[in-house]
Design a protein around this motif. Structure first.
Motif, PDB file in Angstrom:
ATOM      1  N   ALA A  50       0.838  -1.195   0.000  1.00  0.00           N
ATOM      2  CA  ALA A  50       0.000   0.000   0.000  1.00  0.00           C
ATOM      3  C   ALA A  50       0.872   1.243   0.000  1.00  0.00           C
ATOM      4  CB  ALA A  50      -0.898  -0.004   1.229  1.00  0.00           C
ATOM      5  N   SER A  51       0.402   2.265  -0.708  1.00  0.00           N
ATOM      6  CA  SER A  51       1.159   3.507  -0.751  1.00  0.00           C
ATOM      7  C   SER A  51       0.552   4.572   0.151  1.00  0.00           C
ATOM      8  CB  SER A  51       1.264   4.026  -2.192  1.00  0.00           C
ATOM      9  OG  SER A  51      -0.030   4.246  -2.711  1.00  0.00           O
ATOM     10  N   SER A  52      -0.534   4.231   0.826  1.00  0.00           N
ATOM     11  CA  SER A  52      -1.151   5.179   1.750  1.00  0.00           C
ATOM     12  C   SER A  52      -1.787   4.410   2.910  1.00  0.00           C
ATOM     13  CB  SER A  52      -2.227   5.998   1.036  1.00  0.00           C
ATOM     14  OG  SER A  52      -3.334   5.175   0.710  1.00  0.00           O
ATOM     15  N   GLN A  89      -5.115   2.884   1.796  1.00  0.00           N
ATOM     16  CA  GLN A  89      -4.980   1.619   1.068  1.00  0.00           C
ATOM     17  C   GLN A  89      -4.636   0.479   2.014  1.00  0.00           C
ATOM     18  OE1 GLN A  89      -2.034   2.404  -1.938  1.00  0.00           O
ATOM     19  NE2 GLN A  89      -3.565   2.982  -3.463  1.00  0.00           N
ATOM     20  N   ASP A 148      -7.738  -0.519   3.885  1.00  0.00           N
ATOM     21  CA  ASP A 148      -8.612  -1.342   3.038  1.00  0.00           C
ATOM     22  C   ASP A 148      -8.106  -2.782   2.987  1.00  0.00           C
ATOM     23  OD1 ASP A 148     -10.235   0.816   2.499  1.00  0.00           O
ATOM     24  OD2 ASP A 148      -9.371   1.221   0.507  1.00  0.00           O
ATOM     25  N   TRP A 149      -6.800  -2.945   2.819  1.00  0.00           N
ATOM     26  CA  TRP A 149      -6.191  -4.274   2.782  1.00  0.00           C
ATOM     27  C   TRP A 149      -6.480  -5.020   4.086  1.00  0.00           C
ATOM     28  CZ3 TRP A 149      -2.233  -5.448   6.284  1.00  0.00           C
ATOM     29  CH2 TRP A 149      -1.641  -6.708   6.127  1.00  0.00           C
ATOM     30  N   TYR A 200       1.254   0.704   7.664  1.00  0.00           N
ATOM     31  CA  TYR A 200       0.373  -0.391   8.056  1.00  0.00           C
ATOM     32  C   TYR A 200       0.002  -0.298   9.537  1.00  0.00           C
ATOM     33  CZ  TYR A 200       0.635  -2.588   3.513  1.00  0.00           C
ATOM     34  OH  TYR A 200       0.501  -2.840   2.169  1.00  0.00           O
TER      35      TYR A 200
END
Length: 187
Positions: free
Chosen positions: A2-4, A7, A10-11, A42
């Motif tokens: 993820a870059s944010s 994201q 959401d993962w 994360y």
């Protein structure tokens, strides 16, 4: 990857919906201890779950992460250990976790002796990296890529970035990747 934080959230939410029986606190409760290795992004995305884990009473070690939590032993990412542990900064937290386990008492994740051994090792092994590289414009990086690809047509993007840095020039990895892709795509 993820870059944010959004994201990453959401993962994590997706994984939790797939199998709720594998929450961090449930895993920790089943064995009484847990080692969690997370980047800052994360860890921010998983904040609620980390708070629940911290309150669970399980021995919890967080390598990396974003901030300290009561009830969790956090070992912040430390780029000064990269030389001792090898590899890239991207995978540093994983190698730090493996090193932490080597300092632990067998069968235990957190002990005062392990903390002391870790601190002593970090004090001896830490070696801050300092680079005095010269920043480059996009045009200069593109010229470099074109020149190197004509000299070394089979060289990978990673190899070209290493060559650039070995010449004392600076370009962030993500920026270089974008310029490389746009340059190679122009041919």
């Amino acid at each position: 990857m993820a870059s944010s934080t959004a994201q990453a959230a959401d993962w994590w939410d997706h994984l939790q919906r797939m199998d709720e029986s594998h929450s961090l606190s449930m895993i920790a409760a089943s064995v009484g201890r847990i080692l969690v290795v997370l980047s800052e992004t994360y860890a921010q995305a998983m904040h609620r779950d980390l708070l629940v884990l911290a309150a669970s009473g399980a021995d919890t070690v967080l390598v990396g992460g974003a901030y300290d939590l009561d009830g969790v032993l956090r070992i912040p990412a430390n780029a000064a250990l990269r030389n001792a542990l090898g590899g890239t900064l991207t995978s540093l937290n994983t190698r730090m976790a493996a090193a932490w386990l080597q300092h632990c008492t067998p069968g235990q994740l957190i002990t005062p002796d392990a903390k002391e051994r870790w601190t002593t090792w970090v004090d001896q092994a830490a070696c801050p990296e300092r680079y005095a590289r010269i920043p480059m414009s996009d045009a200069a990086v593109i010229d470099f890529i074109q020149d190197m690809k004509s000299r070394y047509p089979d060289a990978s993007r990673t190899r070209l970035l290493r060559l650039l840095r070995d010449k004392g020039m600076a370009c962030e990895q993500k920026r270089f990747a974008g310029l490389y892709s746009s340059t190679i795509g122009q041919r």
